[in-house]
Motif scaffolding. Structure first.
Motif, PDB file in Angstrom:
ATOM      1  N   THR A   1     -30.218   8.466   1.798  1.00 39.19           N
ATOM      2  CA  THR A   1     -31.017   8.319   0.284  1.00 39.19           C
ATOM      3  C   THR A   1     -29.433   7.666  -0.100  1.00 39.19           C
ATOM      4  OG1 THR A   1     -32.258  10.539   0.964  1.00 39.19           O
ATOM      5  CG2 THR A   1     -32.718   8.660  -1.432  1.00 39.19           C
ATOM      6  N   PHE A   2     -28.717   7.814  -0.701  1.00 38.22           N
ATOM      7  CA  PHE A   2     -27.672   7.238  -1.168  1.00 38.22           C
ATOM      8  C   PHE A   2     -27.014   5.889  -1.183  1.00 38.22           C
ATOM      9  CE2 PHE A   2     -23.532   6.321  -2.087  1.00 38.22           C
ATOM     10  CZ  PHE A   2     -22.961   6.159  -3.231  1.00 38.22           C
ATOM     11  N   LEU A   3     -27.262   5.549   0.079  1.00 39.87           N
ATOM     12  CA  LEU A   3     -27.209   4.383   0.589  1.00 39.87           C
ATOM     13  C   LEU A   3     -27.900   3.487   0.476  1.00 39.87           C
ATOM     14  CD1 LEU A   3     -25.261   5.350   3.790  1.00 39.87           C
ATOM     15  CD2 LEU A   3     -24.414   4.239   1.557  1.00 39.87           C
ATOM     16  N   ALA A   4     -30.024   4.335   0.528  1.00 44.17           N
ATOM     17  CA  ALA A   4     -30.621   3.258   0.310  1.00 44.17           C
ATOM     18  C   ALA A   4     -30.367   2.854  -1.052  1.00 44.17           C
ATOM     19  CB  ALA A   4     -31.680   4.327   0.502  1.00 44.17           C
ATOM     20  N   TRP A   5     -30.209   3.758  -2.328  1.00 45.21           N
ATOM     21  CA  TRP A   5     -30.368   3.206  -3.056  1.00 45.21           C
ATOM     22  C   TRP A   5     -29.487   2.301  -3.545  1.00 45.21           C
ATOM     23  CZ3 TRP A   5     -34.064   4.278  -7.172  1.00 45.21           C
ATOM     24  CH2 TRP A   5     -34.443   5.324  -7.295  1.00 45.21           C
TER      25      TRP A   5
END
Length: 136
Positions: free
Chosen positions: A41-45
């Protein structure tokens, strides 16, 4: 009082940005799949942030016929949204990781809604630019 607590919490979270190993002191070690999902999720942000930043540069570089105020306004709007998104990504990652380790509910945020509205407003401004043509 509530704002003071939020500031204290933010300062505490920022410490974890630069010393993520210290997060192991929070609660219990979770199933690693939860931590990996949080990281995805962090990488998607971050990908969203990079796309916004790239869009800001694209507006500035590839729309030279656009009046200066429009071009700079749209570019700065996208660049600011990208910067905020990147900062929010790391803060959200820390908040979620702490909640996972403590077996608490995941934190909620208005940021996705605000980001969506901001991107929609920039998109509407771009529609105006495209329809108007802005040929000099």
């Amino acid at each position: 009082m509530g704002k003071v607590l939020r500031v204290i919490e933010l300062v505490r979270n920022v410490r974890f940005w630069f010393a993520p190993g210290r997060i192991e002191d929070e609660g219990e070690t979770p199933d690693y799949r939860f931590s990996l999902a949080n990281e995805r999720t962090f990488l998607a942000w971050l990908r969203t942030s990079l796309a916004l930043i790239g869009g800001g540069f694209a507006v500035d570089q590839f729309l030279p016929d656009l009046p200066w105020a429009w071009r700079v306004g749209l570019a700065l709007g996208l660049l600011a949204a990208g910067a905020l998104c990147a900062l929010r990504a790391v803060n959200h990652w820390v908040r979620c990781e702490r909640a996972i380790r403590r077996r608490e509910n995941l934190p909620v945020s208005r940021f996705p809604a605000l980001l969506s509205i901001g991107v929609a407003l920039v998109a509407l401004a771009m529609v105006v630019v495209v329809l108007a043509g802005w040929q000099e």
